[in-house]
Design a protein around this motif. Structure first.
Motif, PDB file in Angstrom:
ATOM      1  N   TYR A  32       0.844  -1.281  -0.020  1.00  0.00           N
ATOM      2  CA  TYR A  32      -0.127   0.074   0.031  1.00  0.00           C
ATOM      3  C   TYR A  32       0.693   1.186   0.029  1.00  0.00           C
ATOM      4  O   TYR A  32       1.985   1.192   0.305  1.00  0.00           O
ATOM      5  N   ARG A  33       0.326   2.187  -0.398  1.00  0.00           N
ATOM      6  CA  ARG A  33       1.186   3.697  -0.504  1.00  0.00           C
ATOM      7  C   ARG A  33      -0.033   4.806   0.146  1.00  0.00           C
ATOM      8  O   ARG A  33      -1.047   4.498   0.013  1.00  0.00           O
ATOM      9  N   GLY A  34       0.598   5.665   0.639  1.00  0.00           N
ATOM     10  CA  GLY A  34      -0.180   6.929   0.924  1.00  0.00           C
ATOM     11  C   GLY A  34      -0.678   7.730  -0.008  1.00  0.00           C
ATOM     12  O   GLY A  34      -0.342   7.569  -1.308  1.00  0.00           O
ATOM     13  N   THR A  35      -1.625   8.341   0.122  1.00  0.00           N
ATOM     14  CA  THR A  35      -2.592   9.242  -0.660  1.00  0.00           C
ATOM     15  C   THR A  35      -2.367  10.786  -0.595  1.00  0.00           C
ATOM     16  O   THR A  35      -2.026  11.032   0.590  1.00  0.00           O
ATOM     17  N   THR A  36      -2.473  11.534  -1.626  1.00  0.00           N
ATOM     18  CA  THR A  36      -2.076  13.055  -1.456  1.00  0.00           C
ATOM     19  C   THR A  36      -3.574  13.661  -2.130  1.00  0.00           C
ATOM     20  O   THR A  36      -3.600  13.343  -3.383  1.00  0.00           O
ATOM     21  N   TRP A  37      -4.224  14.097  -1.591  1.00  0.00           N
ATOM     22  CA  TRP A  37      -5.509  14.981  -1.937  1.00  0.00           C
ATOM     23  C   TRP A  37      -5.256  16.338  -2.011  1.00  0.00           C
ATOM     24  O   TRP A  37      -4.437  17.042  -1.341  1.00  0.00           O
ATOM     25  N   GLN A  38      -5.866  16.913  -3.164  1.00  0.00           N
ATOM     26  CA  GLN A  38      -5.588  18.298  -3.672  1.00  0.00           C
ATOM     27  C   GLN A  38      -7.000  19.073  -3.370  1.00  0.00           C
ATOM     28  O   GLN A  38      -8.032  18.646  -3.783  1.00  0.00           O
ATOM     29  N   ALA A  84      -2.678   7.297  11.475  1.00  0.00           N
ATOM     30  CA  ALA A  84      -2.293   7.973  10.014  1.00  0.00           C
ATOM     31  C   ALA A  84      -1.557   9.167  10.551  1.00  0.00           C
ATOM     32  O   ALA A  84      -1.479   9.648  11.590  1.00  0.00           O
ATOM     33  N   GLN A  85      -0.817   9.686   9.562  1.00  0.00           N
ATOM     34  CA  GLN A  85      -0.297  11.007   9.649  1.00  0.00           C
ATOM     35  C   GLN A  85      -0.521  12.060   8.379  1.00  0.00           C
ATOM     36  O   GLN A  85      -0.384  11.484   7.151  1.00  0.00           O
ATOM     37  N   LEU A  86      -0.999  13.166   8.897  1.00  0.00           N
ATOM     38  CA  LEU A  86      -1.529  14.250   7.663  1.00  0.00           C
ATOM     39  C   LEU A  86      -0.594  15.207   7.467  1.00  0.00           C
ATOM     40  O   LEU A  86      -0.337  15.976   8.716  1.00  0.00           O
ATOM     41  N   LEU A  87      -0.022  15.599   6.391  1.00  0.00           N
ATOM     42  CA  LEU A  87       0.973  16.384   6.129  1.00  0.00           C
ATOM     43  C   LEU A  87       0.178  17.528   5.295  1.00  0.00           C
ATOM     44  O   LEU A  87      -0.638  17.071   4.293  1.00  0.00           O
ATOM     45  N   THR A 109      -1.648  15.268   2.585  1.00  0.00           N
ATOM     46  CA  THR A 109      -0.932  13.823   2.316  1.00  0.00           C
ATOM     47  C   THR A 109      -0.908  13.111   3.504  1.00  0.00           C
ATOM     48  O   THR A 109      -0.827  13.469   4.793  1.00  0.00           O
ATOM     49  N   GLN A 110      -1.741  11.796   3.394  1.00  0.00           N
ATOM     50  CA  GLN A 110      -1.631  10.825   4.465  1.00  0.00           C
ATOM     51  C   GLN A 110      -0.543   9.813   4.125  1.00  0.00           C
ATOM     52  O   GLN A 110      -0.633   9.037   3.156  1.00  0.00           O
ATOM     53  N   THR A 111       0.366   9.771   4.934  1.00  0.00           N
ATOM     54  CA  THR A 111       1.743   9.187   4.536  1.00  0.00           C
ATOM     55  C   THR A 111       1.605   7.688   5.145  1.00  0.00           C
ATOM     56  O   THR A 111       2.537   6.924   4.404  1.00  0.00           O
ATOM     57  N   GLU A 112       1.131   7.240   6.082  1.00  0.00           N
ATOM     58  CA  GLU A 112       1.187   5.791   6.605  1.00  0.00           C
ATOM     59  C   GLU A 112       0.391   4.855   5.805  1.00  0.00           C
ATOM     60  O   GLU A 112      -0.699   5.066   5.474  1.00  0.00           O
ATOM     61  N   GLN A 168      -5.467   1.988   7.470  1.00  0.00           N
ATOM     62  CA  GLN A 168      -4.927   3.442   7.689  1.00  0.00           C
ATOM     63  C   GLN A 168      -5.644   4.529   7.116  1.00  0.00           C
ATOM     64  O   GLN A 168      -5.720   4.523   5.861  1.00  0.00           O
ATOM     65  N   GLY A 169      -5.835   5.464   7.647  1.00  0.00           N
ATOM     66  CA  GLY A 169      -6.317   6.669   7.184  1.00  0.00           C
ATOM     67  C   GLY A 169      -7.074   7.734   8.031  1.00  0.00           C
ATOM     68  O   GLY A 169      -6.988   7.391   9.317  1.00  0.00           O
ATOM     69  N   ILE A 170      -7.694   8.639   7.482  1.00  0.00           N
ATOM     70  CA  ILE A 170      -8.672   9.478   8.264  1.00  0.00           C
ATOM     71  C   ILE A 170     -10.032   9.628   7.718  1.00  0.00           C
ATOM     72  O   ILE A 170     -10.116   9.671   6.357  1.00  0.00           O
ATOM     73  N   MET A 171     -10.889  10.153   8.519  1.00  0.00           N
ATOM     74  CA  MET A 171     -12.116  10.725   7.750  1.00  0.00           C
ATOM     75  C   MET A 171     -12.092  12.316   8.172  1.00  0.00           C
ATOM     76  O   MET A 171     -11.833  12.637   9.376  1.00  0.00           O
ATOM     77  N   TYR A 172     -12.624  13.021   7.487  1.00  0.00           N
ATOM     78  CA  TYR A 172     -12.459  14.518   7.631  1.00  0.00           C
ATOM     79  C   TYR A 172     -13.909  14.791   8.041  1.00  0.00           C
ATOM     80  O   TYR A 172     -14.924  14.198   7.540  1.00  0.00           O
ATOM     81  N   ASP A 173     -14.057  15.782   9.036  1.00  0.00           N
ATOM     82  CA  ASP A 173     -15.346  16.085   9.486  1.00  0.00           C
ATOM     83  C   ASP A 173     -15.749  17.362   8.770  1.00  0.00           C
ATOM     84  O   ASP A 173     -16.723  17.472   8.113  1.00  0.00           O
TER      85      ASP A 173
END
Length: 623
Positions: A507-513, A539-542, A597-600, A606-611
């Motif tokens: 798996y690899r992390g993802t970068t949303w724009q 998760a780690q959000l950059l 960018t979510q790196t992990e 692994q990941g996040i959900m935005y509110d």
């Protein structure tokens, strides 16, 4: 115990419910199970020297039995076990008193438990506390959790290896050869039947022949951890009826109930009302669910029950009341304060702002403010509390700084409480709704191979299995790009920023724009990016602005969260709010891009959900 309506058999001195006889059914519980695996209290715990990752299961077998009260109107039984050093590493170091109460009138019985850790006893961590009933699998096939969450369920044998296929984790199986063909091709997973604490008032199972229902009614959540929207499992294939009173699910290690070495601690869990009902002259078996809800309201209105014998459970005249009003003042929304309509208002132990969602050792009391922002609490246990609140439609948490001391018969009337949510300047753009949930974002249809029929065309569509895999299918080559003013978050913002599976099953992390325009740029001002997260799992959000390769990035959350919400079909876990200062010098007049960018990337979960996300301009910028 026998009140002429039902009979309940308990093991002596262990205190397990081994039989429930009602409506001509010899035993509503599963007679093929061991007596200790029919109706029981249990917990999962760990301590010094306990190496097992998930802790040890303690079925809480008592060693002493006593009749506390016995007369024509009521009987109360006590099953106790007291820890000593000879039991170290074998059972949880607590004194536990399991109580069972039957009264002459009601069609059911009550159960509660008193947990106590004495001074000098070793440290422990508790991950799960529950009351469970394993029902007769030949009788109970219909489960009901809510008005829109009830269904016929597969049989426990359908989960056996010759009838099912294990999916990404043991709890989830695909039914490939079920006994009843109607379930073929469905996914069964107990986490699909989780609910928020505030919604777990009554749930249970129905037997159709003869028509009978067994329900667990929880009139108050004062003993449950982590506030009104904490999620708990309710029921699942078995047929199993659970009342989870404390758990780390949808939160992780932050909600382990840690008791320090030598720390005195005591807490009462319950009472729960186990309600039995039947249809006297046939008819629609769904009426049993309707009747259970009516009984639930009766129990809620009668809370707290004044007939329990334990001095550790205060009666109504030993409790206090609190009332007040809460308003919101956000000058960029309204010049005047507005009522905090629908605000969740809570009393919890003194702590930092928002500390209630990680608090699990004491009692919490929650209510909702009405349209004018007024709220009230009745029957609050004596003690010292802070008042906390969060308001749908606004980010952040409120805390009333003064400690509220509750004593028997006390009445605290609070003046208008003013919540000023985080805000530095006018909104340039926003994505989502600030309600601590990702439910408003795009939740895809599940893979047709992995359907739970209950959630087809259902508001809780996020509870379908395998939705994390749909991201890579919808975005096979490039990650999500959201254009402010063009995109619609309901269609174009995937509900979870998950990892991307590669061809070699890594798996690899993802970068949303997020792309947006600024026409009136203040290069010397400071903009503010508000990032409200509904959940995070390892998760780690950059955050980067216009230059995704800049090292270090503008902001990093660090590795956060162990909520496991993605795998467990939730739409929120613990709430996080990050306030990121963005120097105007990093922005451009015209087109800009924020990179998230979510790196992990070790697993698909692994990941996040935005509110909710908002960019604010500098205070000098006009609205």
């Amino acid at each position: 115990m026998d009140n002429g309506i039902l009979q309940v058999t308990l093991s002596n001195p262990q205190g397990h419910v081994t039989g429930i006889q009602y409506n001509g059914i010899e035993n509503l519980l599963e007679v093929n199970n061991r007596e200790s695996n029919r109706g029981y209290w249990d917990l999962v715990w760990g301590g010094d020297g306990i190496k097992r990752k998930k802790g040890l299961l303690d079925r809480i077998e008592a060693t002493n039995f006593a009749v506390i009260e016995e007369h024509e109107e009521q009987v109360e039984l006590s099953f106790t076990r007291t820890w000593d050093s000879s039991l170290e590493g074998k059972v949880v170091p607590l004194k536990i008193d399991k109580r069972f109460v039957m009264r002459s009138g009601p069609s059911g019985f009550y159960t509660y438990a008193i947990f106590e850790h004495l001074q000098g006893w070793p440290a422990i961590g508790i991950g799960n506390i529950r009351m469970a009933f394993k029902l007769n699998k030949d009788k109970f096939h219909y489960m009901a959790i809510a008005d829109n969450r009830k269904r016929f369920m597969p049989l426990p044998d359908d989960r056996l290896s010759n009838r099912s296929q294990v999916l990404a984790f043991p709890e989830a199986v695909l039914l490939v050869n079920p006994i009843e063909p109607q379930f073929r091709g469905e996914v069964d997973d107990k986490y699909q039947y989780s609910s928020e604490s505030k919604d777990i008032r009554v749930h249970g199972w129905i037997c159709r022949n003869p028509a009978a229902g067994l329900w667990q009614i929880t009139p108050s959540n004062e003993f449950r951890s982590a506030g009104p929207v904490k999620q708990y499992i309710t029921s699942h294939v078995g047929p199993t009826s659970l009342n989870v009173l404390h758990s780390t699910h949808y939160a992780g290690a932050d909600l382990i109930l840690n008791i320090e070495d030598g720390e005195p601690w005591k807490k009462v869990f319950g009472p729960i009302f186990v309600y039995l009902n039947s249809l006297s002259h046939g008819g629609d078996f769904q009426k049993l669910w309707e009747d259970a809800n009516k009984q639930m309201m009766t129990e809620v209105q009668g809370w707290p029950p004044n007939f329990l014998a334990s001095k550790d459970f205060p009666k109504s005249d030993q409790r206090g009341n609190v009332s007040g009003r809460i308003v919101v003042h956000d000058r960029y929304v309204n010049d005047k304060s507005i009522p905090a309509k629908g605000a969740y208002v809570g009393l919890a132990p003194p702590g930092d702002v928002g500390s209630w969602q990680r608090e699990c050792k004491s009692y919490q009391f929650w209510t909702s403010a009405n349209e004018d922002g007024y709220f009230s609490f009745n029957n609050v246990r004596p003690g010292n509390y802070n008042l906390y609140a969060f308001v749908p439609g606004f980010i952040g948490d409120y805390k009333y700084d003064n400690v509220i001391a509750i004593s028997p018969g006390s009445q605290a009337n609070l003046d208008d409480l003013v919540y000023e949510p985080p805000r530095d300047g006018p909104t340039i753009w926003e994505i989502g709704i600030p309600d601590r949930s990702a439910a408003e974002f795009f939740v895809p249809d599940p893979n047709p191979k992995y359907i739970n029929k209950l959630y087809v065309n259902h508001p809780d569509r996020f509870r379908q299995y395998g939705l994390w895999e749909r991201y890579a299918e919808l975005y096979p080559d490039e990650d999500l790009v959201y254009s402010v003013g063009v995109s619609d978050y309901r269609k174009d913002w995937f509900f979870a920023q998950v990892t991307r599976k590669k061809d070699n099953s890594t798996y690899r992390g993802t970068t949303w724009q997020i792309k947006f325009k600024i026409d009136n740029l203040d290069e010397n001002g400071t903009y503010k990016l508000r990032l409200a997260l509904a959940t995070a799992n390892v998760a780690q959000l950059l955050v980067g602005v216009n230059d995704p390769s800049k090292n270090p990035p503008l902001f990093s959350t660090g590795v956060i969260g162990k909520d496991n919400t993605i795998a467990r079909h939730g739409i929120h876990g613990l709430y996080y709010l990050y306030n990121v200062s963005v120097p105007g010098s990093l922005l451009l007049k015209g087109n800009n891009t924020i990179f998230l960018t979510q790196t992990e990337s070790i697993s698909p979960f692994q990941g996040i959900m935005y509110d909710y996300i908002r960019l604010e301009g500098p205070p000098s910028l006009k609205s």
